[in-house]
Design a protein around this motif. Structure first.
Motif, PDB file in Angstrom:
ATOM      1  N   ALA A  92      -4.062   2.261  -4.324  1.00 13.26           N
ATOM      2  CA  ALA A  92      -3.598   1.896  -3.049  1.00 13.26           C
ATOM      3  C   ALA A  92      -4.713   1.604  -2.248  1.00 13.26           C
ATOM      4  CB  ALA A  92      -2.816   3.044  -2.627  1.00 13.26           C
ATOM      5  N   PHE A  93      -5.806   2.636  -2.210  1.00 12.13           N
ATOM      6  CA  PHE A  93      -6.862   2.172  -1.492  1.00 12.13           C
ATOM      7  C   PHE A  93      -7.615   0.812  -1.855  1.00 12.13           C
ATOM      8  CE2 PHE A  93      -6.597   6.656  -0.548  1.00 12.13           C
ATOM      9  CZ  PHE A  93      -7.441   6.956   0.431  1.00 12.13           C
ATOM     10  N   ALA A  94      -7.670   0.367  -3.100  1.00 10.05           N
ATOM     11  CA  ALA A  94      -7.993  -0.712  -3.429  1.00 10.05           C
ATOM     12  C   ALA A  94      -7.337  -2.089  -2.832  1.00 10.05           C
ATOM     13  CB  ALA A  94      -8.146  -0.977  -4.915  1.00 10.05           C
ATOM     14  N   ALA A 153     -10.025   2.861   5.931  1.00  5.19           N
ATOM     15  CA  ALA A 153      -9.965   2.035   7.129  1.00  5.19           C
ATOM     16  C   ALA A 153      -8.945   0.936   7.136  1.00  5.19           C
ATOM     17  CB  ALA A 153     -11.238   1.281   7.632  1.00  5.19           C
ATOM     18  N   GLY A 154      -8.073   0.902   5.881  1.00  3.32           N
ATOM     19  CA  GLY A 154      -7.041  -0.179   5.987  1.00  3.32           C
ATOM     20  C   GLY A 154      -5.904   0.502   5.661  1.00  3.32           C
ATOM     21  N   LEU A 155      -5.767   1.949   5.514  1.00  4.94           N
ATOM     22  CA  LEU A 155      -4.669   2.743   5.336  1.00  4.94           C
ATOM     23  C   LEU A 155      -3.354   2.542   6.278  1.00  4.94           C
ATOM     24  CD1 LEU A 155      -5.708   5.874   3.241  1.00  4.94           C
ATOM     25  CD2 LEU A 155      -4.688   3.698   2.520  1.00  4.94           C
ATOM     26  N   PRO A 156      -2.187   2.145   6.330  1.00  3.50           N
ATOM     27  CA  PRO A 156      -1.652   2.061   7.692  1.00  3.50           C
ATOM     28  C   PRO A 156      -0.890   3.251   8.104  1.00  3.50           C
ATOM     29  CG  PRO A 156      -0.292   0.996   5.542  1.00  3.50           C
ATOM     30  CD  PRO A 156      -1.660   1.310   5.271  1.00  3.50           C
ATOM     31  N   HIS A 157      -0.571   4.179   7.496  1.00  2.03           N
ATOM     32  CA  HIS A 157      -0.255   5.507   7.706  1.00  2.03           C
ATOM     33  C   HIS A 157      -1.325   6.387   8.473  1.00  2.03           C
ATOM     34  CE1 HIS A 157      -1.807   6.689   4.020  1.00  2.03           C
ATOM     35  NE2 HIS A 157      -1.470   7.927   4.153  1.00  2.03           N
ATOM     36  N   ILE A 158      -2.705   6.115   8.127  1.00  5.48           N
ATOM     37  CA  ILE A 158      -3.738   6.825   8.879  1.00  5.48           C
ATOM     38  C   ILE A 158      -3.929   6.000   9.987  1.00  5.48           C
ATOM     39  CG2 ILE A 158      -6.195   7.218   8.714  1.00  5.48           C
ATOM     40  CD1 ILE A 158      -4.400   9.063   6.963  1.00  5.48           C
ATOM     41  N   LEU A 159      -3.922   4.766  10.148  1.00  6.90           N
ATOM     42  CA  LEU A 159      -4.284   3.841  11.239  1.00  6.90           C
ATOM     43  C   LEU A 159      -3.199   4.315  12.385  1.00  6.90           C
ATOM     44  CD1 LEU A 159      -5.313   0.374   9.617  1.00  6.90           C
ATOM     45  CD2 LEU A 159      -6.692   2.012  10.454  1.00  6.90           C
ATOM     46  N   MET A 160      -1.877   4.177  11.933  1.00  6.65           N
ATOM     47  CA  MET A 160      -0.710   4.750  13.090  1.00  6.65           C
ATOM     48  C   MET A 160      -1.086   5.838  13.780  1.00  6.65           C
ATOM     49  SD  MET A 160       2.963   4.566  11.927  1.00  6.65           S
ATOM     50  CE  MET A 160       4.627   4.597  12.853  1.00  6.65           C
ATOM     51  N   ARG A 161      -1.686   6.767  13.307  1.00 10.78           N
ATOM     52  CA  ARG A 161      -2.030   8.221  13.670  1.00 10.78           C
ATOM     53  C   ARG A 161      -2.876   7.983  15.142  1.00 10.78           C
ATOM     54  NH1 ARG A 161       0.655  11.790  12.185  1.00 10.78           N
ATOM     55  NH2 ARG A 161       0.241  12.628  14.352  1.00 10.78           N
ATOM     56  N   PHE A 162      -3.555   6.814  15.206  1.00  6.14           N
ATOM     57  CA  PHE A 162      -4.349   6.599  16.632  1.00  6.14           C
ATOM     58  C   PHE A 162      -3.681   6.136  17.623  1.00  6.14           C
ATOM     59  CE2 PHE A 162      -7.648   6.281  13.203  1.00  6.14           C
ATOM     60  CZ  PHE A 162      -8.263   7.300  13.425  1.00  6.14           C
ATOM     61  N   PHE A 163      -2.369   5.713  17.335  1.00  3.88           N
ATOM     62  CA  PHE A 163      -1.234   5.613  18.444  1.00  3.88           C
ATOM     63  C   PHE A 163      -0.605   6.702  19.133  1.00  3.88           C
ATOM     64  CE2 PHE A 163      -1.392   1.533  15.598  1.00  3.88           C
ATOM     65  CZ  PHE A 163      -2.642   1.030  16.046  1.00  3.88           C
ATOM     66  N   THR A 164      -0.822   7.971  18.657  1.00  2.67           N
ATOM     67  CA  THR A 164      -0.079   9.167  18.900  1.00  2.67           C
ATOM     68  C   THR A 164      -0.963   9.807  20.055  1.00  2.67           C
ATOM     69  OG1 THR A 164      -1.024  10.519  17.135  1.00  2.67           O
ATOM     70  CG2 THR A 164       0.914   9.326  16.729  1.00  2.67           C
ATOM     71  N   VAL A 182       0.768  -1.333  -0.050  1.00  4.36           N
ATOM     72  CA  VAL A 182       0.097   0.012  -0.068  1.00  4.36           C
ATOM     73  C   VAL A 182       0.850   1.297  -0.175  1.00  4.36           C
ATOM     74  CG1 VAL A 182      -1.527   1.196   1.323  1.00  4.36           C
ATOM     75  CG2 VAL A 182      -1.957  -1.042   1.144  1.00  4.36           C
ATOM     76  N   VAL A 183       1.766   1.316   1.060  1.00  5.96           N
ATOM     77  CA  VAL A 183       2.720   2.356   0.950  1.00  5.96           C
ATOM     78  C   VAL A 183       3.462   2.584  -0.480  1.00  5.96           C
ATOM     79  CG1 VAL A 183       5.097   3.184   1.957  1.00  5.96           C
ATOM     80  CG2 VAL A 183       3.073   2.332   3.302  1.00  5.96           C
ATOM     81  N   ALA A 184       3.835   1.566  -0.862  1.00  2.42           N
ATOM     82  CA  ALA A 184       4.582   1.754  -2.385  1.00  2.42           C
ATOM     83  C   ALA A 184       3.617   2.477  -3.344  1.00  2.42           C
ATOM     84  CB  ALA A 184       4.925   0.478  -2.821  1.00  2.42           C
ATOM     85  N   PHE A 185       2.395   1.833  -3.481  1.00  3.91           N
ATOM     86  CA  PHE A 185       1.495   2.723  -4.497  1.00  3.91           C
ATOM     87  C   PHE A 185       1.194   3.919  -4.116  1.00  3.91           C
ATOM     88  CE2 PHE A 185       0.557  -1.574  -6.051  1.00  3.91           C
ATOM     89  CZ  PHE A 185       0.352  -1.378  -7.505  1.00  3.91           C
TER      90      PHE A 185
END
Length: 576
Positions: free
Chosen positions: A460-462, A296-307, A162-165
């Motif tokens: 990337a979203f797909a 709801a599956g983007l790793p860089h967005i999900l990671m923000r909830f741990f900040t 996902v990050v690559a795309f």
């Protein structure tokens, strides 16, 4: 650390000076390059200096893995909401969607709506549970009750693809923007962006990335507000008058292209209805699903909830993020139509922009920047160019950080070292990964130069919707989900989404140059099919799994549910 940082900053200053010298001597007569805009370059330089200072400040505060990955969990809900908005309002949103609206009119709105409606899914299903169960990455949540080695391996693979795309889209936007601004060759522009991005992440970690995103979000929201205001001011603040003028301009362009008056009028009016971009109902549904569930599956967005310190602040951050993002997308639609009415009628700018009309949405991504020039002159053009660049840097930094954490935290610390890695070695692996990702991003950015960046992000979203989302969703909400089901189903979703993307017309024909009509998969987005494969795979292999390990995992669901719903046992800022 400080000496290394100083040396790097000095190298970057030398790189910027070389860029300026090259820009000053650029052959302005070439069609691919523009005259050097010194106002824009001054603002661009000011932003780079400010963000490098933030990186230096953040480096002094980044002592542990928690500081590097999640800013120590000390970001407030409001700050995190702005940072999420900054992360999400990417080059694809700002440059790509406005270009898509200029090219296809109404159909560009499907991006805006699709990108936005994923947020209720995160608000009501994910935000609180993520914060209560997670520590650094979404694999912490997905693998909470599962065997760590297989689930972390899948999560790292899903994250990196996902990050690559996503990175491709940002690098293409950055390259085109700096080429327009500095008069540099495209490849040089991409290399400069890659170098700056590596510095932010290598030294500042999540603290620097968060503050770059917050500053960029404020600048971007202010810029698009002014642009939309100025566009509507030209039409007496009447959207109807704006749309009528856009139809008139498109009709005139089609007529000048040799169409009969009736055909030109029909083509001009087509920008106010669907069908310009998404040709059939299956593509529309598939595309919408990718944008909605991919969020709801983007790793860089999900990671923000741990900040953030706790689940309440996680919910608050989603509320603020949704507010800013919704406001932003309404304005982008106005700016896209402003590009039709103001840019295409401007003799100085129309040649740059008309490539969009002739070649579809893939040939120009600079519509929004050109609108800025028409409504605010060179000074505002410089500001928006600097903001667009800030947008790209902030998003690329967030993406790189999520990719680096997938390798260092999920693979190295948890799988290879079995949870016994020390902070120093984990951070070292993270920084090596950052450099590797930077090099890959630069190379991919050069290869995909001609692609529309909003479209690249939709791919990337797909992939996120087909691989990461089903695993996250079912592992948290379905008690019968097992390690075997999650890993096999997740990989099925990942492989099918990537495979169908490669054999779709967008990559098979547009990027790989195969003849028209030769694509094996006829639809623009694979999500409807690959997401179904992912969910069915997880369900089937979980139900068939009768091993003692699977029984333990099902039994552990009750404890996971209590923690995800209540936060009991979840780490606060201090326990991070």
């Amino acid at each position: 650390m400080s000496r290394t940082l100083k040396n790097t900053l000095a190298a970057l200053a030398a790189l910027a000076a070389t860029g300026a010298a090259l820009a000053a001597g650029a052959d302005v007569g070439q069609a691919a390059k523009q005259a050097t805009n010194w106002t824009a370059i001054a603002m661009f330089g000011g932003f780079v200096i400010l963000t490098l200072w933030i990186t230096k400040w953040a480096a002094s505060r980044t002592k542990s893995a928690a500081d590097f990955y999640t800013a120590g969990g000390g970001i407030t809900g409001f700050q995190n909401g702005l940072a999420i908005a900054g992360d999400y309002m990417s080059a694809a949103s700002f440059l790509g969607i406005s270009a898509a609206v200029m090219a296809t009119g109404y159909d560009g709105l499907i991006y805006s709506i699709g990108f936005l409606v994923g947020w209720p899914v995160i608000t009501f299903l994910m935000a609180e549970r993520l914060r209560n169960l997670g520590k650094f990455t979404f694999a912490d949540v997905a693998g909470y009750r599962f065997q760590q080695t297989p689930i972390r391996g899948f999560a790292a693979a899903g994250t990196l693809v996902v990050v690559a795309f996503y990175l491709i889209a940002q690098m293409v936007g950055a390259g085109q923007l700096i080429k327009l601004l500095f008069g540099l060759d495209y490849w040089m522009a991409v290399v400069i962006v890659g170098a700056l991005m590596m510095v932010y992440v290598l030294f500042g970690g999540m603290t620097a990335t968060t503050w770059v995103q917050i500053i960029k979000a404020i600048m971007l929201l202010a810029g698009v507000s002014f642009m939309a205001f100025m566009v509507l001011a030209q039409f007496g603040f009447s959207p109807e008058a704006l749309f009528a003028k856009a139809v008139q301009v498109r009709t005139a362009i089609e007529a000048n292209g040799g169409k009969s008056p009736e055909a030109a009028a029909k083509a001009g009016l087509s920008i106010m209805g669907p069908g310009g971009f998404v040709k059939d109902p299956i593509s529309a549904i598939s595309f919408g699903m990718a944008l909605m569930f991919g969020t709801a599956g983007l790793p860089h967005i999900l990671m923000r909830f741990f900040t953030v310190p706790d689940a309440k602040e996680a919910r608050k951050s989603v509320l603020w993020a949704t507010t800013w993002i919704g406001y932003f997308y309404v304005l982008i639609f106005i700016i896209g139509f402003g590009a039709i009415t103001l840019v295409l009628t401007n003799p100085e700018l129309s040649d740059v922009a008309k490539g969009v009309i002739k070649g579809g949405a893939g040939t120009a991504n600079m519509a929004a920047v050109l609108v800025a020039k028409t409504v605010g002159g060179d000074v505002f053009y410089g500001f928006i160019s600097a903001v667009a660049f800030a947008t790209i840097l902030a998003v690329v930094a967030g993406l790189t950080l999520s990719g680096a954490s997938a390798v260092s935290h999920d693979l190295y610390a948890t799988v290879i070292k079995k949870g016994k890695a020390d902070t120093a070695s984990e951070l070292k692996v993270s920084r090596i990964t950052t450099i590797a990702l930077g090099v890959v991003a630069v190379l991919l950015g050069i290869v995909f130069e001609k692609q529309n960046i909003a479209f690249m992000v939709s791919l990337a979203f797909a992939i996120a919707a087909s691989a990461n989302f089903p695993v996250l969703f079912l592992s948290v909400l379905w008690k019968d989900c097992t390690t075997k089901g999650a890993v096999i189903g997740g990989f099925l979703g990942l492989v099918s989404s990537v495979g169908l993307t490669i054999v779709s017309p967008s990559v098979w024909e547009a990027t790989l140059g195969n003849p028209k009509g030769s694509a094996l998969f006829p639809y623009t987005s694979p999500a409807l099919f690959s997401m179904a494969i992912g969910f069915v795979g997880i369900w089937l292999f979980s139900v068939l799994d009768r091993s003692p390990q699977a029984q333990k995992e099902r039994a552990a669901f009750a404890a996971q549910r209590v923690r995800s719903e209540t936060g009991l046992g979840a780490s606060g800022a201090s326990g991070h």
